[in-house]
Design a protein around this motif. Structure first.
Motif, mmCIF file in Angstrom:
data_model
loop_
_atom_site.group_PDB
_atom_site.id
_atom_site.type_symbol
_atom_site.label_atom_id
_atom_site.label_comp_id
_atom_site.label_asym_id
_atom_site.label_seq_id
_atom_site.Cartn_x
_atom_site.Cartn_y
_atom_site.Cartn_z
ATOM 1 N N VAL A 169 -6.017 -1.743 -0.156
ATOM 2 C CA VAL A 169 -5.433 -2.984 -0.696
ATOM 3 C C VAL A 169 -6.268 -4.179 -0.256
ATOM 4 O O VAL A 169 -6.542 -5.108 -1.035
ATOM 5 C CB VAL A 169 -3.965 -3.136 -0.251
ATOM 6 N N SER A 228 -5.433 4.136 -13.249
ATOM 7 C CA SER A 228 -4.125 4.697 -12.901
ATOM 8 C C SER A 228 -3.395 3.798 -11.906
ATOM 9 O O SER A 228 -2.170 3.678 -11.931
ATOM 10 C CB SER A 228 -4.294 6.104 -12.329
ATOM 11 N N ARG A 229 -4.158 3.112 -11.015
ATOM 12 C CA ARG A 229 -3.564 2.197 -10.043
ATOM 13 C C ARG A 229 -3.187 0.868 -10.703
ATOM 14 O O ARG A 229 -2.200 0.245 -10.345
ATOM 15 C CB ARG A 229 -4.539 1.923 -8.901
ATOM 16 N N LEU A 271 2.235 1.948 -3.402
ATOM 17 C CA LEU A 271 1.178 2.403 -4.314
ATOM 18 C C LEU A 271 0.640 3.779 -3.939
ATOM 19 O O LEU A 271 -0.046 4.418 -4.740
ATOM 20 C CB LEU A 271 0.019 1.405 -4.323
ATOM 21 N N ALA A 319 0.829 -1.209 0.000
ATOM 22 C CA ALA A 319 0.000 0.000 0.000
ATOM 23 C C ALA A 319 0.862 1.257 0.000
ATOM 24 O O ALA A 319 0.560 2.249 -0.680
ATOM 25 C CB ALA A 319 -0.930 -0.012 1.223
ATOM 26 N N VAL A 331 -1.504 4.253 -1.373
ATOM 27 C CA VAL A 331 -2.887 4.105 -0.922
ATOM 28 C C VAL A 331 -2.865 3.547 0.498
ATOM 29 O O VAL A 331 -1.817 3.179 1.038
ATOM 30 C CB VAL A 331 -3.684 3.163 -1.862
ATOM 31 N N PRO A 367 -9.314 -1.770 -8.606
ATOM 32 C CA PRO A 367 -8.396 -0.621 -8.705
ATOM 33 C C PRO A 367 -8.729 0.272 -9.903
ATOM 34 O O PRO A 367 -9.169 -0.206 -10.945
ATOM 35 C CB PRO A 367 -7.024 -1.283 -8.893
ATOM 36 N N ARG A 368 -8.511 1.568 -9.701
ATOM 37 C CA ARG A 368 -8.654 2.499 -10.816
ATOM 38 C C ARG A 368 -7.609 2.183 -11.869
ATOM 39 O O ARG A 368 -6.590 1.539 -11.603
ATOM 40 C CB ARG A 368 -8.479 3.952 -10.354
ATOM 41 N N TRP A 371 -9.329 -4.540 -2.345
ATOM 42 C CA TRP A 371 -9.046 -5.122 -3.665
ATOM 43 C C TRP A 371 -8.909 -6.636 -3.571
ATOM 44 O O TRP A 371 -9.458 -7.371 -4.399
ATOM 45 C CB TRP A 371 -7.744 -4.547 -4.239
ATOM 46 N N GLU A 401 -1.981 0.143 -13.599
ATOM 47 C CA GLU A 401 -0.670 0.139 -14.236
ATOM 48 C C GLU A 401 0.444 0.053 -13.198
ATOM 49 O O GLU A 401 1.432 -0.670 -13.391
ATOM 50 C CB GLU A 401 -0.492 1.406 -15.089
ATOM 51 N N LYS A 402 0.288 0.781 -12.090
ATOM 52 C CA LYS A 402 1.296 0.759 -11.030
ATOM 53 C C LYS A 402 1.353 -0.613 -10.357
ATOM 54 O O LYS A 402 2.437 -1.124 -10.023
ATOM 55 C CB LYS A 402 0.972 1.854 -10.003
ATOM 56 N N ILE A 403 0.184 -1.244 -10.166
ATOM 57 C CA ILE A 403 0.139 -2.579 -9.572
ATOM 58 C C ILE A 403 0.893 -3.572 -10.457
ATOM 59 O O ILE A 403 1.695 -4.383 -9.974
ATOM 60 C CB ILE A 403 -1.329 -3.035 -9.370
#
Length: 305
Positions: free
Chosen positions: A33, A46-47, A26, A23, A28, A43-44, A36, A49-51
């Motif tokens: 987390v 934007s999130r 990320l 978290a 957040v 996740p959005r 999810w 891709e980071k995940i």
């Protein structure tokens, strides 16, 4: 079949990341987390891709649980997970935005380049013709045409503060002539009746338009004289072309064409297309250092009133 939440849990564990650490990376909360991973939230984009980046997964692996090459090639777009569709849409929008940005930068560059060209042309021509702003001895004849018919003729003689102007206008197929002699030095003008040899003297009220031989300069097309800010004009006008042909410089500004002598930059001709689609034409005949004293004096046998 694994859910999205389960795939996040398994991949996180393989990376040795706790919920808190995951978290934190990320940006957040741990509770988000947990939501999810329990499939209570998605996740959005934007999130997402980071995940994928943190867990070392592709979008297909995270969303579908398969490698990109292992996806069912016969799967319809309508069967794709909503999140995956969003990822593809976002990638498409990003590419589109980059293309539009490049196009915009190219257009801005072209606009600045063309505006700079217009500025250089205007400045060059205006500097060349400015030498006639205070010229001391000249003869100038301007014929104005409309639809190939002579409409009016204006002649100007000037020397040492004395003008003689003759304007001829065609009215009902008859030439009507007006002769004026202007004495700038004594601030007076004479309306001349050549038929009866009479000159009516009056005070000169519009001195500024006659001073220092300026009447020639003001008779030039407005496009090539510096009574306006040519820097701002370079941004305002839409079109400028400048080229040499037949020993003349052709200068086009919007709907006007001015033909300049290559050596003197005196105008030879100008035509302008008006909004009603008619064209007006001005033909210039300018001679320098040709005026004699007798050309601008009132004859001795004229009666001055």
């Amino acid at each position: 079949m694994e859910t999205l939440g389960e795939r996040i849990v398994n991949a996180r564990n393989r990376k040795g990341l706790s919920q808190e650490k995951f978290a934190e990376q990320l940006g957040v909360s741990r509770q988000m987390v947990s939501r999810w991973e329990l499939n209570m939230a998605v996740p959005r984009m934007s999130r997402m891709e980071k995940i994928c980046e943190l867990l070392g997964l592709t979008a297909n692996e995270l969303i579908n649980g398969k490698e990109g090459d292992e996806l069912d090639k016969n799967q319809n777009n309508s069967q794709e997970p909503v999140a995956y569709k969003y990822l593809k849409f976002k990638a498409f929008m990003r590419r589109t935005a980059l293309i539009l940005l490049k196009v915009l930068l190219i257009l801005i560059t072209l606009y600045i380049a063309y505006t700079t060209f217009k500025l250089i042309v205007l400045k060059h021509v205006i500097n060349k013709v400015s030498q006639y702003e205070n010229y001391n001895n000249y003869y100038c004849k301007i014929k104005s045409f409309d639809e190939s018919e002579t409409e009016s003729v204006r002649e100007i003689w000037y020397k040492d503060g004395m003008y003689k102007t003759i304007e001829t206008v065609k009215i009902n197929d008859t030439d009507v002539k007006t002769t004026l002699i202007v004495d700038v030095n004594n601030k007076c003008r004479y309306q001349v009746d050549e038929t009866n040899k009479i000159a009516k003297k009056r005070n000169l009220t519009q001195l500024d338009i006659y001073e220092n031989g300026r009447l020639l300069y003001d008779s030039f097309p407005i496009e090539i004289i510096n009574d306006f800010d040519y820097i701002s004009t370079a941004f305002k006008i839409n079109k400028v072309f400048y080229y040499k042909k037949d020993n003349k410089y052709y200068l086009e500004i919007n709907d006007s064409k001015v033909y300049l002598n290559t050596e003197t930059y005196l105008p030879n001709f100008m035509n302008t297309e008006l909004k009603n689609k008619k064209e007006t034409f001005n033909e210039y005949d300018i001679k320098l250092d040709v005026v004699q004293d007798e050309d601008i004096k009132i004859p001795n046998d004229y009666i001055i009133q």
